[in-house]
Design an enzyme around this catalytic site. Structure first.
Site, mmCIF file in Angstrom:
data_model
loop_
_atom_site.group_PDB
_atom_site.id
_atom_site.type_symbol
_atom_site.label_atom_id
_atom_site.label_comp_id
_atom_site.label_asym_id
_atom_site.label_seq_id
_atom_site.Cartn_x
_atom_site.Cartn_y
_atom_site.Cartn_z
ATOM 1 N N LYS A 114 0.848 -1.193 0.000
ATOM 2 C CA LYS A 114 0.000 0.000 0.000
ATOM 3 C C LYS A 114 0.884 1.245 0.000
ATOM 4 O O LYS A 114 1.933 1.267 0.661
ATOM 5 C CB LYS A 114 -0.913 -0.021 1.235
ATOM 6 C CG LYS A 114 -2.012 1.041 1.227
ATOM 7 C CD LYS A 114 -2.935 0.887 2.445
ATOM 8 C CE LYS A 114 -4.022 1.955 2.482
ATOM 9 N NZ LYS A 114 -4.917 1.804 3.648
ATOM 10 N N SER B 268 -9.796 2.000 2.723
ATOM 11 C CA SER B 268 -8.892 2.722 1.858
ATOM 12 C C SER B 268 -7.867 1.835 1.134
ATOM 13 O O SER B 268 -7.259 2.285 0.169
ATOM 14 C CB SER B 268 -8.134 3.760 2.679
ATOM 15 O OG SER B 268 -7.321 3.135 3.648
ATOM 16 N N SER C 288 -10.117 -0.380 6.890
ATOM 17 C CA SER C 288 -9.495 -0.158 5.580
ATOM 18 C C SER C 288 -8.838 -1.377 4.959
ATOM 19 O O SER C 288 -8.461 -1.334 3.790
ATOM 20 C CB SER C 288 -8.460 0.965 5.669
ATOM 21 O OG SER C 288 -9.110 2.209 5.642
#
Lengths: 95, 490, 477
Positions: free
Chosen positions: B83, B158, B182
């Protein structure tokens, strides 16, 4: 008490974020909605309750006073938008 | 050849058990990325061509001819995507924000160090909501990521890029971060496995903070076994993180035995009332039935302060974020608006232009709840209610071994559907947020599909530092079902 | 009648090897941005971990200032934007400081005065801004100082004059230096002091409108800055005006203050508990262990010196103003029992050697044994006291033993009457006029003749013998 545009402006200034008039207006409305929502916490009796800032019961976490290597100055400065010599450069600070 | 599965679609476990070269695997994945990335857009920085090979980090310095000498280790030669809020040395890490454009960290996050040690190949940086602010991966300076199962829909967020990359077989494993859901919510939306570890289980060193007291890094994988293998690698005490727990890490793969006879499973009544999508409810009922056949016992429990969790979360998380994100000011790194007159103007312009709308909204909300006169009414009060929410879990876990809920009240929604109503977006995290507030671990695993072929996720929650329980229950369920084998058509 | 009310906020840099929350060096005067890492630069993703020694040093100071050390302490974030602050928040302590409610006794004209210490807390230092560079529209930032541990010590507004403030500061400095946790060097910035100043009618309880005075960079500057500001406020009040609440900067060169910011621009610091650091809990046993490492502090030592060595408080005060100096005196006292003479020598010739050579007392280059040997040589007449001073200087220079210096340089006092007799004869012969003058009652003339004898012997002649022999010879001539 509704959130005014000037209150949003004050807060945005504190956070050093430039907002135009339209953004201020939208944010005042959106913040109002969110604040109305989070105001539901006021209904709750919290007397005698300790706040939780850490969810783990950890305490006394230390490091020893021992040197570890610093960064190379070129690595420190390589991301700088503005630099000169060994320094970061910013617009003149006037007290 | 036709009978042989494409290498890119395998799990790490399957790859490790097979005899083939890493070059073969990497080129298979690279072709897959070339084929589907345009549709999915899972990467912020996809593994790019560098010479005849691809621009990922080799565990050892690569020679000019890229002889793939992969370090031996539990993830030897396995590509893992990261990420974009986890620092990789000398690799642009931007949190999908203009304000960090061009930022190349001079150091590796602790999890990256561990992955490199385990022999993993770092396979691109995945897309996300800017600074992890969001549940849809629409708020990204790189543009939105799409759900591989339905390109009209969001992948969740996210960590939407991490989940979509795994679901679309563009990578083998991803790392995400979870502050209010997330990892779990995008894993649910994309039909893959995602785990949020106990707060303190995985070092946060090198994770660009959103809300320090809630953030955890965790894996997103194709199956439960890969998730356990990843947790073995990334878990454990790190002296660089004061909030990291000095607690022994068990071998999580030992929990993958399918034994759940007499497991006491709690069903929180507050979660099963209104707002839950019918198809999600149906998938849940089916999952419960499956677990019952394996001998699990279900007990209704109460988490009485559930309805306050979202409010507490948006006070605590935004307050911490407003402070954590103060450092993005154009002085040392990232974007600076050069046409500014004076210092304060430079700050305001850089931040005004560098942050997206959701980031600005959260920073200002967080600043507001901390500002003088409001601290007691909002921040302090929220922290007290957080205590109550944590107590709810402590009490519940006296009678049960784990809790089961849907991961999200609805399946993936359409891109743009909730973009204009922040509060509506915030409420989509209702089942995942309490877990972060209480610091407990939770996993999301696929538990079905809607009529529109959108995945549904099942969330299992356990006591602090009892990830073994998550693996036990998740593996038992997974081995009774075939959901993970249903791949998106891309 | 108006009364002056001053409260001081003192920042002291703790002299740990490494910074408060990372392993970078705290060494002073290195190349800009050479002692920084992701943590003290506040790079995204970095996290602080507290240096254990910082907490120990802080507790030591708290205990030495008679503070209560609560069982529980934590860090908070103080949020404000400034380019010398890498994260745009400072890790500090807000509502649960390390130590609180202590006191410091300061010497005043007729006795001592007790000043309440409100709180003592830990925080991290900021970087340094340099405003004079090649680009006049820019400031330059060096983060080497960022993250160095600071201890903030806040007094109640109980000081009533610049002298008391000065006394408070020097007493505080001496205690902290005894604890060996900071250099307290104002010129180097390891001790910084801000003051709150207000005036009020005598007898009035309520405080007047205060100003905050910053940028006083020496102990002298604190005194002159306060004196200036009190005069300024007094003039305003006497003219019937009102003091404006504001922050002022002391300009040492111009000897005046300038406005830094007014109250309207006051900060909203948005303090909240630092989530990246966990709390600190001490048991009384932990505090006890630290307490045991606290040495005898200057005030106790002063009283003991007065009693044990029969010194005047004035002398004891000088000797105990620095721990190394006091230690040196005490070590000498073991082998040399004429304490009065020892004290005179240390306060006189010894200290002036130290000051002339800009040596820190802790770096005294000569041993107590060699020093007391020198005093013994002077006492027994092997050298005279003038020579002794020369030898002392040589000892500072070469660290050689005094007897070695005396023999190498042939500095032994001439007490041999035969040798002196010859010299005196010669002097009387060539200075007839002075001899006559002395006979005629001019006492100065004798001094001249003695001087000549000393000159002739390069200061080695025993001055008492020379005097007696001269008198005798002239009388008999």
């Amino acid at each position: 008490m509704p959130i005014s545009k000037s209150e949003v402006k004050y807060t945005a200034d504190l956070a050093r974020i430039k907002l135009n008039d339209e953004e201020l207006e939208i944010l005042a409305i959106q913040l109002q909605k969110i604040v109305d929502f989070i105001d539901k916490l006021k209904a709750l009796d919290i007397s005698g309750i300790e706040p939780t800032s850490h969810v783990l019961p950890l305490h006394n976490v230390f490091r020893q006073d021992e040197l570890t290597p610093s960064l190379k100055t070129e690595d420190t400065l390589k991301n700088a938008p503005s630099k000169e010599g060994n320094f970061f450069k910013v617009p003149k600070v006037i007290d | 050849m036709d009978n042989k599965k494409d290498l890119f679609s395998l799990t790490a476990g399957e790859i490790t058990g097979q005899k083939h070269g890493t070059e073969e695997l990497v080129s298979s994945l690279a072709k897959r990325v070339e084929a589907v990335e345009k549709k999915v857009h899972a990467f912020a920085k996809k593994p790019q061509a560098r010479g005849q090979w691809f621009g990922f980090h080799w565990p050892k310095p690569q020679t000019e001819n890229c002889n793939l000498t992969i370090r031996s280790g539990p993830l030897s030669g396995i590509p893992v995507s990261i990420k974009d809020n986890i620092c990789v040395k000398d690799d642009e890490t931007t949190c999908a924000s203009k304000i960090l454009s061009g930022f190349k960290p001079p150091y590796d996050a602790e999890v990256i160090r561990r992955l490199k040690d385990a022999g993993a190949i770092l396979w691109g940086k995945t897309n996300m909501d800017e600074f992890a602010f969001g549940s849809s991966t629409e708020n990204s300076s790189y543009g939105p990521t799409r759900n591989p199962h339905n390109l009209e829909c969001v992948p969740g967020g996210s960590s939407g890029g991490s989940a979509a990359a795994v679901a679309a077989d563009e990578t083998i494993i991803s790392l995400g971060s979870d502050t209010g859901g997330s990892i779990r919510q995008p894993a649910a939306f994309c039909g893959v496995v995602g785990l949020k570890p106990t707060y303190g289980r995985v070092s946060r060193y090198g994770l660009i903070a959103f809300a320090s007291s809630l953030d955890q890094i965790g894996p997103i994988t194709k199956d439960v076994r890969d998730c356990a293998v990843m947790m073995n690698i990334i878990s454990g005490y790190d002296p660089k993180d004061s909030t990291s727990a000095n607690i022994e890490v068990p071998d999580f793969t030992k929990s993958l035995n399918g034994e759940i006879k007499n497991l006491r499973v709690g069903l929180p009544k507050e979660y099963f009332t209104h707002g839950m999508d019918n198809e999600v409810k149906a998938a849940m009922d089916e999952a419960i039935a499956t677990l019952k056949t394996k001998g699990a016992k279900f007990i209704e429990i109460s988490l009485p302060h559930t309805e306050y969790a979202v409010a507490v979360y948006y006070i605590v998380a935004t307050a911490e974020a407003s402070s954590n994100l103060a450092r993005f000011d154009g002085v040392q790194y990232g974007f600076r608006q050069m046409n500014s007159s004076g210092l304060i103007d430079m700050y305001k312009n850089s931040r005004g232009e560098g942050f997206g709308n959701e980031a600005k909204r959260r920073i200002i909300l967080g600043t507001y709840v901390l500002s003088s006169g409001y601290y007691d009414a909002y921040y302090l009060r929220a922290q007290k209610v957080r205590t109550l929410i944590k107590r709810d879990f402590d009490t519940a876990f006296k009678e049960i071994d784990c809790i089961i809920t849907p991961t999200s009240p609805t399946p993936a929604f359409k891109i743009g559907e909730k973009a204009t109503d922040p509060l509506k977006m915030y409420l989509s995290d209702i089942y995942t947020i309490s877990v972060n507030l209480a610091g407990v671990p939770a996993i999301s695993i696929p538990c079905g599909f809607t009529k529109e072929k959108l995945p549904v996720g099942l969330q299992i929650i356990a006591k602090p530092f009892d990830e073994e329980m998550l693996f036990k229950a998740a593996f038992a369920y997974e081995s009774q079902t075939n959901w993970r084998k249903i791949k998106p058509k891309l | 009648m108006l009364e002056t009310v001053i409260g001081l906020e003192v920042h002291v840099q703790l002299k740990t090897k490494t910074k408060a929350f990372c392993g970078c060096s705290t060494e002073f005067g290195r190349l800009p941005n050479s002692q920084v890492c992701p943590v003290c630069l506040g790079f995204p993703g970095s996290l602080p971990v507290l240096n254990k020694t910082v907490l120990e040093y802080g507790i030591k100071v708290g205990v030495a200032l008679n503070c209560k050390i609560p069982e529980y302490t934590k860090f908070d974030r103080k949020n404000y934007f400034y380019p010398d602050l890498p994260k745009n928040y400072q890790i500090s302590q807000y509502d649960q400081p390390l130590a609180q409610s202590g006191y410091l006794d300061i010497a005043i004209e007729n006795g001592t005065k007790r000043i309440t210490i409100k709180r003592v807390h830990l925080e991290e230092d900021a970087g340094k801004l340099i405003h004079e560079g090649t680009d006049s529209s820019a400031s330059y930032v060096d983060y080497n100082r960022a993250g160095i541990p600071l201890l903030e010590i806040v007094s109640e507004p109980e000081l009533n004059s610049p002298d008391e403030a000065y006394q408070y500061l020097t007493t505080l400095k001496s205690i902290i230096r005894y604890l060996d946790v900071s250099d307290c060097d104002m010129e180097k910035g390891s001790l910084r002091c801000d003051a709150n100043i207000s005036l009020r009618p005598c007898g009035e309880k309520k405080l007047g409108v205060k100003t905050e005075l910053k940028n006083m960079n020496s102990f002298k500057a604190v005194k002159s800055g306060l004196e200036y500001e009190i005069k300024r406020q007094l003039a305003i009040l006497e003219a019937g005006g009102k003091v404006t609440q504001q922050t002022l900067l002391w300009d040492e060169k111009k000897q005046k203050t300038a406005v830094m910011r007014s109250k309207e621009e006051a900060h909203d610091y948005r303090y909240f508990p630092e989530p990246d650091l966990v709390p600190f809990i001490f048991k009384s046993a932990d505090i006890k262990i630290i307490k045991e490492t606290i040495p005898e502090l200057p005030q106790e030592k002063l009283l003991r010196f007065v009693k044990e060595f029969s010194l005047a408080p004035y002398e004891a005060n000088i000797l105990t103003s620095d721990k190394s100096l006091a230690d040196f005196f005490e070590k000498c006292s073991r082998g040399y029992k004429n304490y009065k003479n020892l004290s005179n020598w240390i306060i006189g010739a010894f200290l002036s050697e130290i000051n002339n050579r800009s040596i820190e007392p802790k770096d005294i280059p000569i041993t107590p044994e060699k020093f007391t040997l020198l005093l013994n040589l002077a006492d027994t007449g092997k050298i005279n006291s003038l020579t002794a001073k020369t030898v002392l200087s040589e000892m500072f220079e070469t660290q050689k033993s005094p007897d070695l210096i005396i023999s190498e340089k042939n500095l032994s006092q001439i007490s041999d009457s035969g040798e002196l007799e010859q010299i005196i004869t010669q002097i009387i012969n060539v200075n007839e006029k002075s001899v006559t003058d002395y006979k005629n009652g001019k006492a100065n003339a004798l001094m001249f003749l003695i001087g000549q004898a000393m000159k002739q012997t390069k200061g080695k002649a025993n001055p008492n013998m020379v005097t007696e022999m001269l008198k005798e010879r002239i009388k008999n001539a």
